[in-house]
Motif scaffolding. Structure first.
Motif, PDB file in Angstrom:
ATOM      1  N   ARG A 158     -42.915   5.170  13.477  1.00  0.00           N
ATOM      2  CA  ARG A 158     -43.474   5.445  12.150  1.00  0.00           C
ATOM      3  C   ARG A 158     -44.952   5.057  12.103  1.00  0.00           C
TER       4      ARG A 158
ATOM      5  N   CYS B 168     -48.240   7.728  11.905  1.00  0.00           N
ATOM      6  CA  CYS B 168     -49.301   7.572  10.898  1.00  0.00           C
ATOM      7  C   CYS B 168     -50.675   7.509  11.568  1.00  0.00           C
ATOM      8  N   CYS B 169     -50.759   6.749  12.669  1.00  0.00           N
ATOM      9  CA  CYS B 169     -52.037   6.656  13.397  1.00  0.00           C
ATOM     10  C   CYS B 169     -52.450   8.011  13.962  1.00  0.00           C
TER      11      CYS B 169
ATOM     12  N   ALA C  12     -53.721  10.157  11.242  1.00  0.00           N
ATOM     13  CA  ALA C  12     -55.012   9.645  10.783  1.00  0.00           C
ATOM     14  C   ALA C  12     -56.123  10.073  11.725  1.00  0.00           C
TER      15      ALA C  12
END
Length: 746
Positions: free
Chosen positions: A384, A388-389, A392
């Motif tokens: 998770r 997200c990284c 981003a």
């Protein structure tokens, strides 16, 4: 009575017994610090060489490291010394965590051990770990350890699990080595017989392209890398990280959060100030040593994250056959029970063996399955954050790395054929290609920074004069009479180079700077020539000749002496070059005669190639000087400078001829070396290629004789060819393009 430890009344006086304990604590701290520094060296080595799986080069399981580990756990196994304070209790915990860190850090080193060493080292480690566990359990029961009980229980559990993982993972080492070695040889033969490089390019470039494939094969079959990428090593890294976090939690709780509620006792232990030093050293070692195992764990988690392309978990929990192959193999073999005559006893023994091995197979299944479960849970929890990284990064437009990965798919597909992997590692192929495809280019570039400038300058200058390799033919004439009736020793590449340079140093009326440049060039040449000969002389027939060259060169290079002859002094006598050569001939005859008489039985008994070193060196000096003198009748060498130029040309031709074997040398280094050091050998070959790339290009411009690859490695084969074809030598040469396979890998 006092000397026996009793007082005046005969009672035991133990007041002095605890005085050495601070020194023992210091000893423990130093041993822990040494282990930490060794693990730090492995960490730096991994970063420097871009091996982010961190191989064990400086710290591995062996007798030395196990001794330091045994010293490092002294505080945790001390049963009866009072340890009341916060530092004392934390040092007990840090010693146990230190053992976990050591096991997690050194797991890849199992791959480079021989079977016997593997067994002995694991037995020694097992004794240390079990001793530590038992002693801590006793202290938990007696109250010597009265805080951090939960942490101790967790660390002890992790310690036993890591020992179990380490021991059962070791059983896969012989099997994986055998599987990957068979694959390596198969790929090697395919690459040798059917080279994939077909476009016309330089020899150095073709060798580099083949080296890239050899590197991929050697790296992916490296026993340490195989162990480091295994699922059990991933689980071990997770346990190592968990133990370090446990120590960190205990330290934070004792120093920052609730130090008073833990109820530490007042007072100091008999170890006094040394417990704090032990705590600092072991905590530092744990912090440093956890980086490598934690990185291996995170790398595996990062790769198996769904965003990286892993969508299906169908085969995630399958236990591959190689994990249990060793046990299955042992199960099929009969026990050696010749001393047992009773058939029933033999049957019971065999049944017991099969039952034990069945249990071991079951344990191995559980370990591998549990390791895959741990990896799956880690992926589920960490993915998770990684997703997200990833998004981003994509939103900020930093996609250059992803784009670079997708570029040139045909090149990646070609390299993927040379990735050697075990069953169940198919998904790792693309990752290994991406991470190692440009490794050879990196080593070659590093090698280019250390090019032998003086040797290149010598070869460039003489290549304009000599387009072939005439110096190999001319340095030793067949017209020169032999000094010994028992025959002539063979020639090697190094000894003529050394002898010719020795003569050059002794020449009169020569500029010192010219001699110095020649010495530097030959020194650089011998660095490669000696390595080439050591590899090509598989039977060791020329070993004494190489030793003679080394001994003579040591005196010439450092002291400007040929044995007891001062070459500088000889060059200042204002004699003509011819007179100097005749003096060297007389000195060589004298040295040969004295050495022959002193070693008469050895010289008569052994082959000429096995003559003593001094005898071989004197014989070489005599023959080469006599050859030059013989040439004076047909050539006018004039001054010392003119003869020096002739010697430089001859030296250049010999060096160039030796460098025609670079392809064979690299081929041997890529195959013959043991699997444990093959990766390092191929890396060294790439560095050497970069270092000598310019030399290979210069040699490529010369006309090569029609010699087979096996003949090219021997200087005497070159001379025999020239002797046979001396009448029509110009018709017996071919262009480098036609004979390129002789200096091509394969």
């Amino acid at each position: 009575m006092g000397s026996l430890g009793c007082d005046a009344h005969g009672d035991l006086n133990d007041a002095e017994f605890s005085k050495p304990l601070p020194s023992i604590g210091l000893y423990v701290a130093v041993a822990s610090l040494i282990c930490g520094l060794a693990m730090a060296a492995d960490l730096l080595h991994g970063f420097r060489h871009r091996k982010f799986w961190f191989p064990c080069k400086f710290f591995s399981l062996n007798a030395t490291s196990l001794t330091f580990i045994g010293v490092g756990i002294k505080l945790s196994v001390d049963l009866n010394t009072s340890m009341p304070s916060r530092h004392d209790q934390l040092s007990k915990l840090s010693s146990s965590v230190f053992v976990c860190t050591v096991m997690g850090n050194s797991m890849p080193s199992l791959g480079i051990m021989e079977n016997q060493d593997l067994l002995m080292n694991l037995m020694a480690l097992g004794i240390l770990v079990i001793t530590d566990v038992v002693n801590i359990c006793i202290q938990l029961g007696t109250g010597a350890i009265y805080v951090f009980k939960e942490e101790h229980f967790l660390v002890l559990l992790l310690m036993l699990l890591m020992l179990l993982i380490l021991s059962f993972s070791a059983t896969t080492v012989p099997t994986s080595k055998r599987i990957l070695e068979a694959k390596y040889k198969k790929k090697y033969v395919a690459l040798k017989c059917c080279p994939l490089v077909t476009e016309r390019t330089t020899v150095a470039k073709r060798i580099q392209q083949d080296l890239s494939k050899f590197w991929m094969m050697a790296h992916t079959s490296s026993p340490q890398f195989v162990m480091a990428r295994s699922v059990t090593c991933t689980a071990s890294g997770f346990f190592c990280l968990l133990s370090a976090v446990t120590l960190g939690e205990a330290m934070v709780r004792s120093y920052l959060l609730t130090p008073k509620s833990l109820g530490f006792c007042h007072g100091d232990s008999d170890y006094k100030w040394s417990t704090f030093l032990v705590l600092v050293c072991q905590t530092s070692a744990v912090a440093i040593g956890t980086v490598a195992p934690a990185t291996r764990w995170f790398t595996a988690v990062n790769f198996h994250c769904p965003i990286r392309g892993k969508k299906s978990y169908r085969d995630e929990f399958r236990v591959e056959s190689y994990w249990t192959h060793w046990f299955s193999e042992k199960k099929q073999r009969p026990l050696s029970l010749s001393s047992l005559k009773n058939r029933s006893c033999r049957k019971i023994a065999h049944d017991a063996k099969r039952w034990v091995l069945d249990v071991c197979i079951g344990i191995q299944y559980v370990i591998v399955f549990a390791s895959k479960v741990i990896r799956y849970i880690s992926v589920y929890c960490v993915s998770r954050i990684l997703i997200c990284c990833h998004f981003a990064i994509r939103t900020t437009g930093s996609v250059s790395h992803v784009e670079s990965e997708s570029s040139n798919p045909s090149s990646r597909q070609e390299f993927a054929k040379f990735v050697l992997h075990l069953e169940g590692e198919d998904e790792l192929v693309d990752l290994m290609v991406r991470n190692n495809r440009e490794a050879t280019d990196h080593w070659v570039k590093n090698g280019r920074k250390k090019q032998p400038v003086n040797l290149i300058e010598l070869l460039e200058a003489t290549t304009t004069i000599s387009k072939g390799f005439e110096g190999i033919k001319d340095f030793d004439s067949n017209e020169v009479a032999s000094l010994a009736a028992s025959g002539e020793p063979p020639n090697c590449w190094a000894l003529p180079l050394v002898t010719l340079t020795t003569i050059a140093v002794a020449l009169p009326n020569v500029k010192p700077c010219s001699v110095k440049k020649l010495l530097n060039a030959v020194n650089e040449a011998l660095d490669s020539v000696s390595k080439f000969e050591h590899i090509l002389d598989t039977g060791g027939e020329l070993a004494n000749l190489r030793k003679a060259a080394e001994v003579v060169w040591l005196g010439v290079d450092l002291y400007h002496k040929w044995f007891d002859v001062d070459l500088w002094k000889l060059s200042k006598q204002h004699k003509s070059p011819e007179e100097t050569l005749r003096e060297l001939v007389e000195v060589a005859k004298k040295e040969f005669s004295e050495s022959w008489q002193m070693n008469l039985m050895a010289c008569m008994k052994h082959k000429p190639s096995h003559w003593p070193i001094k005898t071989l060196a004197a014989n070489s000096m005599y023959r080469i000087c006599q050859t030059i003198l013989y040439s004076y009748e047909s050539r006018d060498y004039g001054t010392g400078e003119a003869l020096l130029k002739n010697l430089e040309t001859t030296i250049s031709d010999i060096v160039a001829g030796c460098f025609c074997n670079v392809g064979q040398v690299i081929s041997v280094k890529c195959l013959v070396t043991a699997v444990e050091v093959r990766e390092e050998s191929v890396r060294g070959a790439a560095l050497h290629l970069g270092k000598t790339e310019k030399i290979i290009e210069i040699v490529e411009r010369r006309c090569l004789p029609e010699l087979k690859c096996d003949q090219m490695k021997s200087i005497d084969e070159w001379r025999a060819f020239y002797k046979i074809s001396s009448s029509d030598f110009n018709n017996k040469t071919v262009s480098p393009d036609l004979n390129e396979l002789c200096i091509f890998v394969g």
